[in-house]
Write an enzyme that holds these catalytic residues in place. Structure first.
Site, PDB file in Angstrom:
ATOM      1  N   GLY A  65      -4.513  -4.664  -6.573  1.00 54.21           N
ATOM      2  CA  GLY A  65      -5.790  -5.532  -6.357  1.00 54.21           C
ATOM      3  C   GLY A  65      -5.343  -6.864  -5.929  1.00 54.21           C
TER       4      GLY A  65
ATOM      5  CE  LYS B 261       0.366  -8.339   3.004  1.00 56.18           C
ATOM      6  NZ  LYS B 261       0.250  -7.705   1.745  1.00 56.18           N
TER       7      LYS B 261
HETATM    8  N1  LIG Z   1     -12.140  -5.883  -8.206  1.00 52.85           N
HETATM    9  C1  LIG Z   1     -12.393  -4.557  -7.252  1.00 52.85           C
HETATM   10  N2  LIG Z   1     -13.537  -4.077  -7.261  1.00 52.85           N
HETATM   11  C2  LIG Z   1     -13.705  -2.779  -6.551  1.00 52.85           C
HETATM   12  N3  LIG Z   1     -12.518  -2.493  -5.810  1.00 52.85           N
HETATM   13  C3  LIG Z   1     -11.339  -2.932  -5.759  1.00 52.85           C
HETATM   14  C4  LIG Z   1     -11.175  -4.295  -6.719  1.00 52.85           C
HETATM   15  N4  LIG Z   1      -9.939  -4.705  -6.601  1.00 52.85           N
HETATM   16  C5  LIG Z   1      -9.157  -3.676  -5.660  1.00 52.85           C
HETATM   17  N5  LIG Z   1      -9.991  -2.933  -5.291  1.00 52.85           N
HETATM   18  C6  LIG Z   1      -9.982  -1.635  -4.306  1.00 52.85           C
HETATM   19  O1  LIG Z   1      -8.664  -1.053  -4.763  1.00 52.85           O
HETATM   20  C7  LIG Z   1      -7.632  -0.999  -3.437  1.00 52.85           C
HETATM   21  C8  LIG Z   1      -6.367  -1.764  -3.719  1.00 52.85           C
HETATM   22  O2  LIG Z   1      -6.802  -3.095  -3.845  1.00 52.85           O
HETATM   23  P1  LIG Z   1      -5.980  -4.112  -3.061  1.00 52.85           P
HETATM   24  O3  LIG Z   1      -6.522  -5.591  -3.313  1.00 52.85           O
HETATM   25  O4  LIG Z   1      -5.972  -3.835  -1.517  1.00 52.85           O
HETATM   26  O5  LIG Z   1      -4.575  -3.994  -3.460  1.00 52.85           O
HETATM   27  P2  LIG Z   1      -2.913  -4.534  -3.082  1.00 52.85           P
HETATM   28  O6  LIG Z   1      -3.397  -5.810  -2.345  1.00 52.85           O
HETATM   29  O7  LIG Z   1      -2.377  -5.135  -4.364  1.00 52.85           O
HETATM   30  O8  LIG Z   1      -2.389  -3.435  -2.462  1.00 52.85           O
HETATM   31  C9  LIG Z   1      -8.552  -1.257  -2.390  1.00 52.85           C
HETATM   32  O9  LIG Z   1      -9.333  -0.225  -1.847  1.00 52.85           O
HETATM   33  C10 LIG Z   1      -9.561  -2.137  -2.917  1.00 52.85           C
HETATM   34  O10 LIG Z   1     -10.852  -2.148  -2.043  1.00 52.85           O
HETATM   35 MG   LIG Z   2      -2.684  -6.260  -0.236  1.00 48.64          MG
END
Ligand SMILES: Nc1ncnc2c1ncn2[C@@H]1O[C@H](COP(=O)(O)OP(=O)(O)O)[C@@H](O)[C@H]1O
Ligand SMILES: [Mg+2]
Length: 213
Positions: free
Chosen positions: A15, A34
């Protein structure tokens, strides 16, 4: 000195991008960076944060390494005939608060010798650890915290992401001595207004702002 905060996670998909987007949105004037992006489809994290926050392009710094393959950065780089050079990953000089999103988890290799956590140690800036709430998070979180401590990296706090799990959210701070910055709930609608409201409601923004001082 660059007022940077590193958003790392217990793993990929923890997340980090959504949390980093929320912090960039809620901290006045914050910029997002990033530095190492592995994988460009369906979107880079920078493009995802831009779309999610609606913030203008000038709030985003370009990636230092933009690699096509969605693999460990050391491998994505090698596939393009590149070697990631930590000397090219210095924190940019900026007056604005800078939210830096790491790639994957802490022990992700950047090249044959260095891990993501080694880069964070060089920077010496506070790290926020994004952790899932569900099964497995105690082990992943405590291992991550131990690794950060072993390198003397300041830990700003742990930030949970996902559905509530009172016991996991209690025992990790209890055992590690690392404070919780709150839990970002799973949002049914992932858009700027909902994310902004959720961060304001659930996350200790004052503590995070203090880390950027
Ligand atoms: N609070 C949240 N509510 C809804 N979906 C979320 C939330 N946090 C993460 N996601 C979803 O979970 C997946 C992984 O999140 P992401 O932030 O991309 O993780 P990371 O950057 O650690 O790889 C994505 O599809 C994102 O949209
Ligand atoms: Mg990410």
């Amino acid at each position: 000195m660059t007022r940077a905060l590193v958003v790392t996670g217990t793993d990929t998909d923890a997340g980090k991008t959504v949390v980093a987007a929320g912090l960039t949105l809620c901290l006045p004037g914050a910029h997002y960076w990033k530095p190492v992006q592995s994988g460009t489809t369906p979107a880079t994290d920078t493009a995802t944060v831009r779309a999610l926050t609606g913030l203008p392009a000038d709030r985003f710094l370009p990636e230092a390494y933009l690699l096509r393959e969605p693999a460990s950065p050391h491998l994505s780089a090698r596939l393009e005939g590149v070697e990631i050079d930590l000397d090219r990953l210095s924190l940019p000089e900026t007056d604005a608060p800078l939210i830096v999103e790491g790639a994957g988890g802490l022990m992700v290799p950047l090249n044959e010798r260095a891990l993501a956590i080694d880069l964070f140690a060089r920077w010496g800036r506070p790290v926020i650890l994004v952790a899932r709430t569900g099964l497995g998070t105690i082990n992943h979180s405590l291992l991550s915290i131990e690794a950060l401590r072993a390198r003397g990296i300041p830990i700003g706090g742990i930030l949970f992401s996902g559905d509530p799990h009172a016991e996991n959210e209690r025992i990790i701070p209890q055992l590690s001595g690392i404070r919780s910055l709150g839990r970002l709930p799973r949002l049914a609608s992932l858009d700027a207004a909902c994310l902004h409201a959720a961060i304001e409601a659930h996350i200790d923004l004052a503590a995070i702002e203090a880390l950027l001082a």
